[in-house]
Design a protein around this motif. Sequence first.
Motif, PDB file in Angstrom:
ATOM      1  N   GLU A   2      25.889  85.772  38.740  1.00  0.00           N
ATOM      2  CA  GLU A   2      25.935  85.943  37.287  1.00  0.00           C
ATOM      3  C   GLU A   2      25.357  84.732  36.561  1.00  0.00           C
ATOM      4  N   ALA A   3      25.686  83.550  37.029  1.00  0.00           N
ATOM      5  CA  ALA A   3      25.168  82.319  36.406  1.00  0.00           C
ATOM      6  C   ALA A   3      23.653  82.240  36.579  1.00  0.00           C
ATOM      7  N   ARG A   5      21.528  84.756  36.864  1.00  0.00           N
ATOM      8  CA  ARG A   5      20.932  85.744  35.950  1.00  0.00           C
ATOM      9  C   ARG A   5      20.983  85.251  34.501  1.00  0.00           C
ATOM     10  N   ARG A   6      22.073  84.625  34.143  1.00  0.00           N
ATOM     11  CA  ARG A   6      22.190  84.064  32.784  1.00  0.00           C
ATOM     12  C   ARG A   6      21.144  82.966  32.581  1.00  0.00           C
ATOM     13  N   ALA A   7      20.966  82.113  33.565  1.00  0.00           N
ATOM     14  CA  ALA A   7      19.964  81.044  33.471  1.00  0.00           C
ATOM     15  C   ALA A   7      18.556  81.637  33.375  1.00  0.00           C
ATOM     16  N   GLU A   8      18.283  82.693  34.139  1.00  0.00           N
ATOM     17  CA  GLU A   8      16.984  83.367  34.037  1.00  0.00           C
ATOM     18  C   GLU A   8      16.732  83.863  32.624  1.00  0.00           C
ATOM     19  N   SER A   9      17.740  84.465  32.053  1.00  0.00           N
ATOM     20  CA  SER A   9      17.640  84.972  30.687  1.00  0.00           C
ATOM     21  C   SER A   9      17.376  83.838  29.699  1.00  0.00           C
ATOM     22  N   LEU A  10      18.062  82.729  29.878  1.00  0.00           N
ATOM     23  CA  LEU A  10      17.878  81.589  28.982  1.00  0.00           C
ATOM     24  C   LEU A  10      16.476  81.001  29.101  1.00  0.00           C
ATOM     25  N   GLU A  18      19.851  74.841  27.980  1.00  0.00           N
ATOM     26  CA  GLU A  18      21.037  75.656  28.263  1.00  0.00           C
ATOM     27  C   GLU A  18      20.961  76.224  29.676  1.00  0.00           C
ATOM     28  N   ALA A  19      19.769  76.633  30.080  1.00  0.00           N
ATOM     29  CA  ALA A  19      19.597  77.182  31.432  1.00  0.00           C
ATOM     30  C   ALA A  19      19.942  76.141  32.490  1.00  0.00           C
ATOM     31  N   VAL A  22      23.659  75.885  32.786  1.00  0.00           N
ATOM     32  CA  VAL A  22      24.206  77.056  33.472  1.00  0.00           C
ATOM     33  C   VAL A  22      23.932  76.984  34.972  1.00  0.00           C
TER      34      VAL A  22
END
Length: 121
Positions: A2-3, A5-10, A18-19, A22
């Motif tokens: 999950e982290a 994927r969140r970093a990829e999004s950022l 922010e990435a 994360v």
Amino acid sequence: MEAFRRAESLVAQRRPLEAIRVLEPVLDIASDKKSVQLLLGRAYLFSAQFRRAELAFLRVLELDPSDHYARLILGRTLQRQGRLIEARTQLRLAATMNPDPAYQEALGEINARIATDPRFE
């Protein structure tokens, strides 16, 4: 996961600092994963932390010397640091490994810069 994927999004949203934050816990458990290092390198590159980006991309290449994308983006990172000869070497390798037009364009760009830079006469 999950982290990551969140970093990829950022990174996709051009929020690299922010990435990086994360990704810190992900690095504790998966620093030897090529995908993690590649994403970290991209975040560093987008935040103008070129030396850190370079080290992350070099780590990717230690893990997989045939990763043409890591060579391409390492070449771009070296180019941003003004290290044109080193950049050209990586871009040549990337373009040889993957004849994608974008790779050829990056190589052509660096060759043109070297050809017009009086430091390389």
